[in-house]
Every structure is written in structure tokens, then in C-alpha cells.
Write a protein that holds these residues in place. Structure first.
Motif, PDB file in Angstrom:
ATOM      1  N   PHE A 138     -22.612  13.603  19.342  1.00 39.97           N
ATOM      2  CA  PHE A 138     -22.948  13.645  20.769  1.00 39.97           C
ATOM      3  C   PHE A 138     -21.777  13.081  21.585  1.00 39.97           C
ATOM      4  O   PHE A 138     -21.943  12.174  22.403  1.00 39.97           O
ATOM      5  N   ASP A 139     -20.611  13.644  21.352  1.00 42.43           N
ATOM      6  CA  ASP A 139     -19.407  13.067  21.961  1.00 42.43           C
ATOM      7  C   ASP A 139     -19.344  13.227  23.468  1.00 42.43           C
ATOM      8  O   ASP A 139     -18.564  12.541  24.140  1.00 42.43           O
ATOM      9  N   SER A 140     -20.153  14.110  24.050  1.00 44.48           N
ATOM     10  CA  SER A 140     -20.120  14.275  25.504  1.00 44.48           C
ATOM     11  C   SER A 140     -20.761  13.093  26.228  1.00 44.48           C
ATOM     12  O   SER A 140     -20.451  12.845  27.394  1.00 44.48           O
ATOM     13  N   ARG A 141     -21.641  12.364  25.558  1.00 43.27           N
ATOM     14  CA  ARG A 141     -22.308  11.236  26.219  1.00 43.27           C
ATOM     15  C   ARG A 141     -22.039   9.885  25.567  1.00 43.27           C
ATOM     16  O   ARG A 141     -22.301   8.845  26.180  1.00 43.27           O
ATOM     17  N   CYS A 142     -21.545   9.853  24.355  1.00 45.11           N
ATOM     18  CA  CYS A 142     -21.373   8.593  23.635  1.00 45.11           C
ATOM     19  C   CYS A 142     -19.978   8.009  23.829  1.00 45.11           C
ATOM     20  O   CYS A 142     -18.975   8.724  23.748  1.00 45.11           O
ATOM     21  N   ARG A 143     -19.929   6.705  24.039  1.00 45.74           N
ATOM     22  CA  ARG A 143     -18.677   5.969  24.128  1.00 45.74           C
ATOM     23  C   ARG A 143     -18.750   4.794  23.147  1.00 45.74           C
ATOM     24  O   ARG A 143     -19.631   3.944  23.267  1.00 45.74           O
ATOM     25  N   VAL A 144     -17.835   4.767  22.191  1.00 47.79           N
ATOM     26  CA  VAL A 144     -17.807   3.682  21.212  1.00 47.79           C
ATOM     27  C   VAL A 144     -17.030   2.509  21.791  1.00 47.79           C
ATOM     28  O   VAL A 144     -15.894   2.662  22.239  1.00 47.79           O
ATOM     29  N   ILE A 145     -17.655   1.336  21.786  1.00 47.48           N
ATOM     30  CA  ILE A 145     -17.068   0.128  22.366  1.00 47.48           C
ATOM     31  C   ILE A 145     -16.819  -0.886  21.252  1.00 47.48           C
ATOM     32  O   ILE A 145     -17.720  -1.176  20.454  1.00 47.48           O
ATOM     33  N   ASP A 146     -15.612  -1.418  21.185  1.00 44.84           N
ATOM     34  CA  ASP A 146     -15.293  -2.475  20.230  1.00 44.84           C
ATOM     35  C   ASP A 146     -16.029  -3.742  20.658  1.00 44.84           C
ATOM     36  O   ASP A 146     -15.674  -4.378  21.653  1.00 44.84           O
ATOM     37  N   ALA A 147     -17.064  -4.104  19.894  1.00 42.33           N
ATOM     38  CA  ALA A 147     -17.896  -5.249  20.274  1.00 42.33           C
ATOM     39  C   ALA A 147     -17.482  -6.537  19.571  1.00 42.33           C
ATOM     40  O   ALA A 147     -18.117  -7.582  19.782  1.00 42.33           O
ATOM     41  N   ASP A 148     -16.434  -6.489  18.766  1.00 39.55           N
ATOM     42  CA  ASP A 148     -15.982  -7.676  18.055  1.00 39.55           C
ATOM     43  C   ASP A 148     -14.866  -8.363  18.846  1.00 39.55           C
ATOM     44  O   ASP A 148     -13.738  -8.537  18.358  1.00 39.55           O
ATOM     45  N   ARG A 149     -15.173  -8.746  20.075  1.00 42.55           N
ATOM     46  CA  ARG A 149     -14.220  -9.422  20.964  1.00 42.55           C
ATOM     47  C   ARG A 149     -14.995 -10.140  22.042  1.00 42.55           C
ATOM     48  O   ARG A 149     -16.227 -10.163  22.030  1.00 42.55           O
ATOM     49  N   ALA A 150     -14.296 -10.732  22.991  1.00 46.17           N
ATOM     50  CA  ALA A 150     -14.948 -11.542  24.015  1.00 46.17           C
ATOM     51  C   ALA A 150     -15.929 -10.714  24.845  1.00 46.17           C
ATOM     52  O   ALA A 150     -15.650  -9.569  25.205  1.00 46.17           O
ATOM     53  N   ALA A 151     -17.074 -11.321  25.151  1.00 52.36           N
ATOM     54  CA  ALA A 151     -18.125 -10.627  25.893  1.00 52.36           C
ATOM     55  C   ALA A 151     -17.644 -10.162  27.260  1.00 52.36           C
ATOM     56  O   ALA A 151     -18.049  -9.096  27.736  1.00 52.36           O
ATOM     57  N   ASP A 152     -16.784 -10.946  27.913  1.00 49.27           N
ATOM     58  CA  ASP A 152     -16.292 -10.556  29.241  1.00 49.27           C
ATOM     59  C   ASP A 152     -15.452  -9.285  29.171  1.00 49.27           C
ATOM     60  O   ASP A 152     -15.550  -8.422  30.055  1.00 49.27           O
ATOM     61  N   ALA A 153     -14.629  -9.160  28.150  1.00 49.52           N
ATOM     62  CA  ALA A 153     -13.793  -7.968  28.003  1.00 49.52           C
ATOM     63  C   ALA A 153     -14.658  -6.741  27.738  1.00 49.52           C
ATOM     64  O   ALA A 153     -14.408  -5.648  28.268  1.00 49.52           O
TER      65      ALA A 153
ATOM     66  N   MET B  33     -26.074   1.712   8.728  1.00 50.67           N
ATOM     67  CA  MET B  33     -26.408   1.953  10.131  1.00 50.67           C
ATOM     68  C   MET B  33     -25.141   2.094  10.970  1.00 50.67           C
ATOM     69  O   MET B  33     -25.075   2.949  11.854  1.00 50.67           O
ATOM     70  N   ARG B  34     -24.158   1.244  10.711  1.00 51.65           N
ATOM     71  CA  ARG B  34     -22.899   1.353  11.461  1.00 51.65           C
ATOM     72  C   ARG B  34     -22.293   2.733  11.270  1.00 51.65           C
ATOM     73  O   ARG B  34     -21.875   3.382  12.244  1.00 51.65           O
ATOM     74  N   ALA B  35     -22.247   3.196  10.032  1.00 55.71           N
ATOM     75  CA  ALA B  35     -21.704   4.527   9.763  1.00 55.71           C
ATOM     76  C   ALA B  35     -22.529   5.600  10.461  1.00 55.71           C
ATOM     77  O   ALA B  35     -21.983   6.574  11.001  1.00 55.71           O
ATOM     78  N   GLY B  36     -23.842   5.419  10.479  1.00 57.05           N
ATOM     79  CA  GLY B  36     -24.705   6.394  11.141  1.00 57.05           C
ATOM     80  C   GLY B  36     -24.450   6.475  12.634  1.00 57.05           C
ATOM     81  O   GLY B  36     -24.405   7.569  13.210  1.00 57.05           O
ATOM     82  N   PHE B  37     -24.267   5.329  13.289  1.00 57.06           N
ATOM     83  CA  PHE B  37     -23.997   5.331  14.728  1.00 57.06           C
ATOM     84  C   PHE B  37     -22.640   5.966  15.036  1.00 57.06           C
ATOM     85  O   PHE B  37     -22.498   6.694  16.025  1.00 57.06           O
ATOM     86  N   LEU B  38     -21.648   5.691  14.208  1.00 55.74           N
ATOM     87  CA  LEU B  38     -20.337   6.295  14.434  1.00 55.74           C
ATOM     88  C   LEU B  38     -20.387   7.807  14.235  1.00 55.74           C
ATOM     89  O   LEU B  38     -19.711   8.557  14.956  1.00 55.74           O
ATOM     90  N   ASP B  39     -21.190   8.261  13.281  1.00 50.96           N
ATOM     91  CA  ASP B  39     -21.377   9.714  13.113  1.00 50.96           C
ATOM     92  C   ASP B  39     -22.059  10.320  14.340  1.00 50.96           C
ATOM     93  O   ASP B  39     -21.681  11.412  14.797  1.00 50.96           O
ATOM     94  N   LEU B  40     -23.051   9.618  14.886  1.00 49.91           N
ATOM     95  CA  LEU B  40     -23.732  10.116  16.086  1.00 49.91           C
ATOM     96  C   LEU B  40     -22.777  10.192  17.269  1.00 49.91           C
ATOM     97  O   LEU B  40     -22.889  11.094  18.107  1.00 49.91           O
ATOM     98  N   ALA B  41     -21.846   9.243  17.348  1.00 50.66           N
ATOM     99  CA  ALA B  41     -20.877   9.257  18.446  1.00 50.66           C
ATOM    100  C   ALA B  41     -20.052  10.535  18.426  1.00 50.66           C
ATOM    101  O   ALA B  41     -19.676  11.066  19.490  1.00 50.66           O
ATOM    102  N   GLN B  42     -19.765  11.046  17.236  1.00 43.04           N
ATOM    103  CA  GLN B  42     -19.029  12.306  17.134  1.00 43.04           C
ATOM    104  C   GLN B  42     -19.936  13.495  17.410  1.00 43.04           C
ATOM    105  O   GLN B  42     -19.532  14.466  18.053  1.00 43.04           O
TER     106      GLN B  42
END
Length: 208
Positions: free
Chosen positions: A179-194, A168-177
Motif C-alpha cells: 500500500f505504498d500510495s498511503r503508507c510512510r515508514v518512519i524510523d521510530a528508533d530515535r528521539a520522539a521530537d524528531a 510482525m515487523r516484517a509484515g508491516f514493512l511488506d504492507l508498506a510496499q
């Protein structure tokens, strides 16, 4: 503060923090004076919430991927008719925890070669894409551990295990490419506030 109607979605593997970050963005935008609807999929309308219980609870092998596609599409259609489209027509900002991208990945990619089926049904019955999609990305093992730590009843997809989370992770990253005009990949393995601060900045720019 009045802003252009926008449809913002959150996607990612189980346990990536989508629900938390969707809620935090809604709170942030409301504090700015924006009229925000926070919703989720499957669900977001009475009929769709009934379907949610069918697809997220029970044995992992309860439904085939083909049946899931039909159930999720039915839920999404009701959600659009009853919640999303009326809110957007009224000029409100709609923030949704999952949308069609999840079906593209979960049923269309990771549980069989059914992406074409998902896309055909989407064109026939949904015909709407988000304006902005945040894909929260993290290692599948971390996400699965978080998801299982919730101790809820909606664990059917988590029960497929880490290998499916990795697909699933690989699938979402493929979708980000794709639909690159609307998708923004966010590093979620860090503090929630950041994470929340980065998402708020990107959303404000999109709504400006």
C-alpha cells in the motif's frame, strides 16, 4: 483552519511509540486550528472498548487467530459506525492508533495464513482504508522491551515474545510496499521530537 477530511492511522509493532506519536500529531494539528478526533483500535466506541478488554487481556492462547479476526472486525465495524464515519462526514480529521493493517499483520500473517480471510471480511464489513498511514519501525527487541516496561494489563500480544514481534515487523514493512500510495515508514528508533517533526511535516502536506 478548515481542511479536507482525512483519515490518518498509526501502525507498528508493540512498543514502537504509536500512541505517543498519534497524540502528538493530534495536538499539533489542533494547534493549527484543525478539528481532530483522536481514537484507537481495538476500541474507540463503547461497544468496541468492551471487545478490547476481551482480546488484549488474559492468556496468550485465550483465542485462536480465527476468533480474533471476528472479534477485531466486530469492534472495527462498531468503531466505524459510531466514531470514524460520523467524524469524517462532518469534515473532521480522524487520527487512529491502529486500524485494519494491524489485523492483516497480527492475525492474517503472523498467527497463520489467514490474510485472505482478513481481506474478505474487510471488504464485506469495513470497506474503508486510511488516507495516510504512518508505520513506526524499530528493532523488535527494543519495541518489546518498551512495551513490557509499561507494566499495564493489556500484555497478551507482548507475551508471544520477540520472535512474533520480528514477524510482525516484517509484515508491516511488506504492507508498506503493498500500500505504498498511503503508507510512510518512519524510523521510530530515535528521539520522539524528531519523529514527531517528521510526521507533522508529512501530515501537513497530505492535508494541504
Amino acid at each position: 483552519m478548515a481542511g479536507a477530511a482525512q483519515f490518518i492511522t498509526f501502525e507498528g509493532i508493540d512498543g514502537s511509540g504509536k500512541s505517543t506519536q498519534a497524540r502528538r500529531l493530534a495536538e499539533h494539528l489542533r494547534a493549527q486550528g484543525r478539528d481532530v478526533v483522536l481514537t484507537r483500535e481495538p476500541g474507540g466506541s463503547p461497544g468496541a472498548e468492551e471487545i478490547r478488554r476481551l482480546v488484549l487481556e488474559g492468556d496468550p492462547d485465550r483465542w485462536s487467530a480465527e476468533t480474533e479476526i471476528l472479534l477485531f472486525t466486530a469492534a472495527r465495524r462498531d468503531h466505524l459506525e459510531k466514531t470514524i464515519n460520523p467524524a469524517l462526514a462532518a469534515g473532521r480529521v480522524v487520527i487512529c492508533d491502529r486500524f485494519a493493517d494491524s489485523t492483516r499483520v497480527y492475525q492474517g500473517i503472523t498467527r497463520g495464513d489467514l490474510r485472505r480471510v482478513v481481506d474478505k471480511l474487510h471488504v464485506l464489513m469495513i470497506r474503508r482504508e486510511p488516507d495516510l498511514t504512518f508505520i513506526l519501525d524499530m528493532p523488535p527487541g527494543t519495541g518489546l522491551a518498551r512495551a513490557r516496561g509499561r507494566n499495564g494489563t493489556e500484555e497478551r500480544f507482548e507475551d508471544f515474545g520477540e520472535a512474533m514481534q520480528a514477524r510482525m515487523r516484517a509484515g508491516f514493512l511488506d504492507l508498506a510496499q503493498e500500500f505504498d500510495s498511503r503508507c510512510r515508514v518512519i524510523d521510530a528508533d530515535r528521539a520522539a521530537d524528531a519523529i514527531a517533526a517528521e510526521i507533522a511535516d508529512l501530515a501537513e502536506a497530505a492535508l494541504a
